[in-house]
Design a protein around this motif. Structure first.
Motif, PDB file in Angstrom:
ATOM      1  N   THR A 154      -1.484 -14.601  -4.825  1.00  0.00           N
ATOM      2  CA  THR A 154      -0.172 -13.899  -5.068  1.00  0.00           C
ATOM      3  C   THR A 154       0.310 -13.442  -3.795  1.00  0.00           C
ATOM      4  OG1 THR A 154      -1.176 -12.754  -7.038  1.00  0.00           O
ATOM      5  CG2 THR A 154       0.582 -11.699  -6.095  1.00  0.00           C
ATOM      6  N   ILE A 155       1.746 -13.672  -3.782  1.00  0.00           N
ATOM      7  CA  ILE A 155       2.393 -13.033  -2.589  1.00  0.00           C
ATOM      8  C   ILE A 155       3.677 -12.114  -3.130  1.00  0.00           C
ATOM      9  CG2 ILE A 155       4.045 -14.041  -0.933  1.00  0.00           C
ATOM     10  CD1 ILE A 155       2.694 -16.616  -0.904  1.00  0.00           C
ATOM     11  N   ILE A 156       3.767 -11.187  -2.426  1.00  0.00           N
ATOM     12  CA  ILE A 156       4.799 -10.169  -2.749  1.00  0.00           C
ATOM     13  C   ILE A 156       5.602  -9.638  -1.672  1.00  0.00           C
ATOM     14  CG2 ILE A 156       3.433  -8.860  -4.279  1.00  0.00           C
ATOM     15  CD1 ILE A 156       2.752  -6.670  -2.453  1.00  0.00           C
ATOM     16  N   VAL A 157       6.672  -9.258  -2.000  1.00  0.00           N
ATOM     17  CA  VAL A 157       7.853  -8.906  -0.648  1.00  0.00           C
ATOM     18  C   VAL A 157       8.105  -7.208  -0.688  1.00  0.00           C
ATOM     19  CG1 VAL A 157       8.896 -10.932  -1.082  1.00  0.00           C
ATOM     20  CG2 VAL A 157       9.655  -8.905  -2.217  1.00  0.00           C
ATOM     21  N   ASN A 158       8.440  -6.952   0.506  1.00  0.00           N
ATOM     22  CA  ASN A 158       8.516  -5.530   0.709  1.00  0.00           C
ATOM     23  C   ASN A 158       9.975  -5.134   0.317  1.00  0.00           C
ATOM     24  OD1 ASN A 158       8.472  -2.807   1.590  1.00  0.00           O
ATOM     25  ND2 ASN A 158       8.242  -3.174   3.722  1.00  0.00           N
ATOM     26  N   GLY A 159      10.234  -5.106  -0.917  1.00  0.00           N
ATOM     27  CA  GLY A 159      11.409  -4.734  -1.615  1.00  0.00           C
ATOM     28  C   GLY A 159      11.858  -4.913  -3.154  1.00  0.00           C
ATOM     29  N   GLY A 160      12.092  -3.857  -3.521  1.00  0.00           N
ATOM     30  CA  GLY A 160      12.102  -3.823  -5.179  1.00  0.00           C
ATOM     31  C   GLY A 160      11.256  -2.650  -5.772  1.00  0.00           C
ATOM     32  N   ALA A 161      10.666  -2.826  -6.902  1.00  0.00           N
ATOM     33  CA  ALA A 161      10.046  -1.807  -7.211  1.00  0.00           C
ATOM     34  C   ALA A 161       8.386  -2.292  -7.669  1.00  0.00           C
ATOM     35  CB  ALA A 161      10.631  -1.500  -8.739  1.00  0.00           C
ATOM     36  N   PRO A 162       7.600  -1.384  -8.137  1.00  0.00           N
ATOM     37  CA  PRO A 162       6.194  -1.706  -8.342  1.00  0.00           C
ATOM     38  C   PRO A 162       6.290  -2.910  -9.683  1.00  0.00           C
ATOM     39  CG  PRO A 162       6.370   0.488  -8.268  1.00  0.00           C
ATOM     40  CD  PRO A 162       7.622  -0.118  -8.061  1.00  0.00           C
ATOM     41  N   SER A 163       5.143  -3.824  -9.299  1.00  0.00           N
ATOM     42  CA  SER A 163       5.180  -4.902 -10.621  1.00  0.00           C
ATOM     43  C   SER A 163       4.007  -4.493 -11.429  1.00  0.00           C
ATOM     44  CB  SER A 163       4.957  -6.214  -9.850  1.00  0.00           C
ATOM     45  OG  SER A 163       3.687  -6.349  -9.341  1.00  0.00           O
ATOM     46  N   GLY A 164       3.446  -3.441 -11.333  1.00  0.00           N
ATOM     47  CA  GLY A 164       2.429  -3.123 -12.013  1.00  0.00           C
ATOM     48  C   GLY A 164       0.967  -3.769 -11.840  1.00  0.00           C
ATOM     49  N   THR A 165       0.874  -4.331 -10.436  1.00  0.00           N
ATOM     50  CA  THR A 165      -0.412  -4.911  -9.953  1.00  0.00           C
ATOM     51  C   THR A 165      -1.105  -4.017  -9.346  1.00  0.00           C
ATOM     52  OG1 THR A 165       0.987  -7.137  -9.657  1.00  0.00           O
ATOM     53  CG2 THR A 165      -1.060  -6.822  -8.426  1.00  0.00           C
ATOM     54  N   THR A 166      -2.590  -4.325  -9.840  1.00  0.00           N
ATOM     55  CA  THR A 166      -3.552  -3.225  -9.255  1.00  0.00           C
ATOM     56  C   THR A 166      -3.301  -3.087  -7.735  1.00  0.00           C
ATOM     57  OG1 THR A 166      -4.645  -3.347 -11.123  1.00  0.00           O
ATOM     58  CG2 THR A 166      -5.750  -2.438  -9.170  1.00  0.00           C
ATOM     59  N   ASP A 167      -3.476  -2.126  -7.067  1.00  0.00           N
ATOM     60  CA  ASP A 167      -3.621  -1.790  -5.712  1.00  0.00           C
ATOM     61  C   ASP A 167      -2.468  -2.488  -4.800  1.00  0.00           C
ATOM     62  OD1 ASP A 167      -6.083  -0.580  -6.045  1.00  0.00           O
ATOM     63  OD2 ASP A 167      -7.063  -2.550  -5.746  1.00  0.00           O
ATOM     64  N   GLU A 168      -1.218  -2.726  -5.498  1.00  0.00           N
ATOM     65  CA  GLU A 168      -0.134  -3.134  -4.546  1.00  0.00           C
ATOM     66  C   GLU A 168       0.395  -2.161  -3.901  1.00  0.00           C
ATOM     67  OE1 GLU A 168       3.343  -4.376  -6.829  1.00  0.00           O
ATOM     68  OE2 GLU A 168       2.801  -2.839  -8.620  1.00  0.00           O
ATOM     69  N   PRO A 169       0.862  -2.368  -2.287  1.00  0.00           N
ATOM     70  CA  PRO A 169       1.444  -1.360  -1.564  1.00  0.00           C
ATOM     71  C   PRO A 169       2.702  -1.035  -2.104  1.00  0.00           C
ATOM     72  CG  PRO A 169       1.709  -3.505  -0.657  1.00  0.00           C
ATOM     73  CD  PRO A 169       0.910  -3.736  -1.887  1.00  0.00           C
ATOM     74  N   ALA A 170       3.218   0.258  -1.655  1.00  0.00           N
ATOM     75  CA  ALA A 170       4.691   0.757  -1.890  1.00  0.00           C
ATOM     76  C   ALA A 170       5.535   0.047  -0.999  1.00  0.00           C
ATOM     77  CB  ALA A 170       4.521   2.251  -1.490  1.00  0.00           C
ATOM     78  N   ARG A 171       6.678  -0.333  -1.773  1.00  0.00           N
ATOM     79  CA  ARG A 171       7.922  -1.153  -1.192  1.00  0.00           C
ATOM     80  C   ARG A 171       8.750   0.026  -0.482  1.00  0.00           C
ATOM     81  NH1 ARG A 171       5.347  -3.607  -5.159  1.00  0.00           N
ATOM     82  NH2 ARG A 171       5.109  -5.813  -5.191  1.00  0.00           N
ATOM     83  N   SER A 172       9.034   0.011   0.797  1.00  0.00           N
ATOM     84  CA  SER A 172       9.990   0.691   1.252  1.00  0.00           C
ATOM     85  C   SER A 172      11.246  -0.115   1.880  1.00  0.00           C
ATOM     86  CB  SER A 172       9.063   1.677   2.573  1.00  0.00           C
ATOM     87  OG  SER A 172       8.732   0.599   3.422  1.00  0.00           O
ATOM     88  N   GLY A 173      10.862  -1.400   1.908  1.00  0.00           N
ATOM     89  CA  GLY A 173      12.069  -2.291   2.566  1.00  0.00           C
ATOM     90  C   GLY A 173      13.245  -2.749   1.696  1.00  0.00           C
ATOM     91  N   GLU A 174      13.855  -3.641   2.099  1.00  0.00           N
ATOM     92  CA  GLU A 174      14.991  -4.440   1.145  1.00  0.00           C
ATOM     93  C   GLU A 174      14.533  -5.835   1.128  1.00  0.00           C
ATOM     94  OE1 GLU A 174      18.779  -5.180   3.331  1.00  0.00           O
ATOM     95  OE2 GLU A 174      18.171  -3.507   4.701  1.00  0.00           O
TER      96      GLU A 174
END
Length: 212
Positions: free
Chosen positions: A80-100
């Motif tokens: 799984t790859i996430i980006v630092n933008g948007g909203a939580p996806s509901g994935t356990t232990d995902e970091p908060a997104r603060s960027g764009e």
């Protein structure tokens, strides 16, 4: 005579101002090409069990893994790859997104073949899904249930808008430590040395420039 002098002074002022403006314009920084090796992205669970554990965060500006809560662009955990933008996806232990940050995947090309960003395709993470789709054949990889090999799909390039509005592109080369050739993948490597990303990437450090 007086009119002529005033006109000459005005032209001189305009010329000096123009030259000063040209001199003050900052030159564009060079596009950066590099390779990231053995980015470890462990996870807990899997094989039918709930997946959890921290994501490994990566910053294109420094070209390094980071533990910062804010200064990261993409993050990895398992496949799984996430980006630092948007909203939580509901994935356990995902970091908060603060960027764009945002992203999309291109198909049937090479890293060099992506010369500009199609900003209309950029999407962010959210409750409806991730910008970089996960699942065998859905995103950047395929999974062989017989051999348990995770293979990057040839011709898939990830295009990323970074947390602060710059751009990057990357091509994942391997999911195994030290990037062994497919023919050299043994069961020991597959089971014990997986979840290590190696990828080539290009980073555009200039604000608002969408070409590579």
């Amino acid at each position: 005579m007086r009119t002529t002098v005033l006109l000459g002074m005005l032209l001189l002022f305009v010329g000096v101002t123009s030259c000063s403006s040209d001199d003050d314009a900052a030159p564009l920084m060079e596009v950066e090409s590099s390779k990231a090796s053995n980015i470890h992205a462990p996870q807990q669970g899997g094989q039918g069990k709930p997946v959890s554990g921290p994501f490994t965060k990566f910053d294109f500006k420094t070209g390094k893994i980071t533990t910062s809560d804010q200064e990261w662009d993409i993050a990895f955990r398992g496949t799984t790859i996430i980006v630092n933008g948007g909203a939580p996806s509901g994935t356990t232990d995902e970091p908060a997104r603060s960027g764009e940050a945002a992203a999309y995947i291109t198909s049937g090309t090479s890293l060099a073949g992506v010369t500009s960003v199609d900003t209309s395709k950029l999407t962010q993470d959210g409750a409806d899904g991730l910008a970089i789709s996960t699942g065998s054949g859905e995103g950047w990889y395929t999974y062989d249930s017989t051999t348990h090999i995770v293979s990057p799909v040839v011709g898939k390039v990830l295009v990323v808008k970074t947390r602060d509005g710059r751009y990057a592109k990357l091509e994942i080369l391997s999911y195994y430590k030290d990037a062994p050739a497919p023919a050299d993948l043994t069961q020991e490597i597959i089971l014990g040395s997986s979840r290590y990303y190696t990828f080539n990437y290009v980073y555009q450090p200039n604000d608002g420039v969408t070409t590579f």
